[in-house]
Design a protein around this motif. Sequence first.
Motif, PDB file in Angstrom:
ATOM      1  N   UNK A 173       0.868  -1.187   0.000  1.00  0.00           N
ATOM      2  CA  UNK A 173       0.000   0.000   0.000  1.00  0.00           C
ATOM      3  C   UNK A 173       0.904   1.235   0.000  1.00  0.00           C
ATOM      4  N   UNK A 174       0.307   2.394  -0.277  1.00  0.00           N
ATOM      5  CA  UNK A 174       1.051   3.651  -0.257  1.00  0.00           C
ATOM      6  C   UNK A 174       0.993   4.237   1.158  1.00  0.00           C
ATOM      7  N   UNK A 175       2.139   4.592   1.761  1.00  0.00           N
ATOM      8  CA  UNK A 175       2.127   5.063   3.156  1.00  0.00           C
ATOM      9  C   UNK A 175       1.484   6.427   3.361  1.00  0.00           C
ATOM     10  N   UNK A 176       1.293   7.197   2.274  1.00  0.00           N
ATOM     11  CA  UNK A 176       0.704   8.532   2.427  1.00  0.00           C
ATOM     12  C   UNK A 176      -0.716   8.625   1.869  1.00  0.00           C
ATOM     13  N   UNK A 177      -1.355   7.488   1.627  1.00  0.00           N
ATOM     14  CA  UNK A 177      -2.755   7.519   1.188  1.00  0.00           C
ATOM     15  C   UNK A 177      -3.623   8.173   2.257  1.00  0.00           C
TER      16      UNK A 177
END
Length: 468
Positions: free
Chosen positions: A426-430
């Motif tokens: 996953x993207x950590x800054x979503x």
Amino acid sequence: RYMLTSPAIVNLSRSLADAIESLGLSSVVFGAPALVEKPAKQSEAMFQGYAKAKPTKEDAYGAARAFLRGAELDAWQRDLVASAICDPVREQAGATVIGAQDRFLKLLRGYRAEVDRGDLWRLTWHGLLYSYFNFDLDSNKGAATLAGWEALRKFLEETWPIIDKQSEGLLPAWMSVLRNERELLTKDPVEKHAKAFLRGEHDGVDALAADLGIPPSSWFWHALVLGAVKHATLDIDSKFRERLPKLLDLIQGKPGFRDEALELILTRYHACKGAPADERLRDYVCEPSVWKNPKLKAAGIATAWNRVSDPVWQMVLNWVNERNLKDFFDILAARNQADEGRLAFWSKYLKQISWTRLVFGADTMALQRANVEVRNLIAREEGAYAQLSGKREVDAFMMQIGSYLIIEFSKKPNACYVYQADQLPFEPYNRHYDGGTADLAAGFRGHVECALRIVHRPGWGANAEREL
């Protein structure tokens, strides 16, 4: 005199005014019977009133408006506009003469030519001095306006010796004061008074402000706060930290040079032995309206953190990470009786945690309306937190240690997942996550790369510590 608006009598009125002020009556010794003393004092008071007179607000405003509309000012309007160059003109969308860049610099050059010829009316110079002190940092933050203000300061500093030398005999009070306060026109205008102000001794500064007509909104008071901060940073560690609450109160009251002051304070605090976390300093500097959460620096949102060195930024980031860790387990996990010793366990790694992020479930977001503690927590994390959409009753906590990103959840039976930071599913800054096996708990699926899965069964701490 200023009520005379006909250009034909401008030169006459200016000559008469300067002649009256230059009579030098103060050097003549008279007898002092009561019948003479009283009229003398009345005359002196009248003289001082004329000596710092300003044009009517309407006339000065009209001259400023004409200037901003591109009109070529006549001699009388140039005198009038001097005291209104910092006033916003409504009809010109709040623009100011001082922010007109090239045209304002041309106006200053015209004044300078008059000074060099000995033709500038002293009251016109006083009008420029009034504008200098009337400059309000809160409403004038544009680069062009600040550059104009600096140009005005430099003009006053350079021309004051000439104006002073040209003035003889009876002097207006503001000139007598300025002779002893020349520092006010320099780049370090408050050095002389900052120490006393820091000690809480305000009488001298208040008297100075009254004599020179410095309004409460002036940049002068903001600069005085910055000067006090500079002096406080020269104190020993214990004295500096003792004064920190007062410094923060001063900055909050006069924030014109807030960023410069905070840069000095944070850098000095980092130099304190041990530099223990200061909650009030942390909470103030991290406010969304101040420097924002230091976690947002990497995202290019909290750019004020670029003012300080990386070690100073990291110091405050560590304070925030520590608070996030405690908040997550004390407020969020505790609500579901799901701590199971996790706060104590992860606190052992606190100095290694380089980044954290809170992810709130729908129940927590809704709870902020009724729970002050939760509301304050969410407000502190504004711009940095994410939300869960899949599990409304669950919150999550991200923390990075070295090259690993760790995900903890606030409610059983969710396990803790440890991922390689460069191999995240996953993207950590979503801004939004499902919270299940689609993203944060993807390590539950066998084919997804997961460095470690920690299940919180009895005795889990010892096994987790060994695996980590």
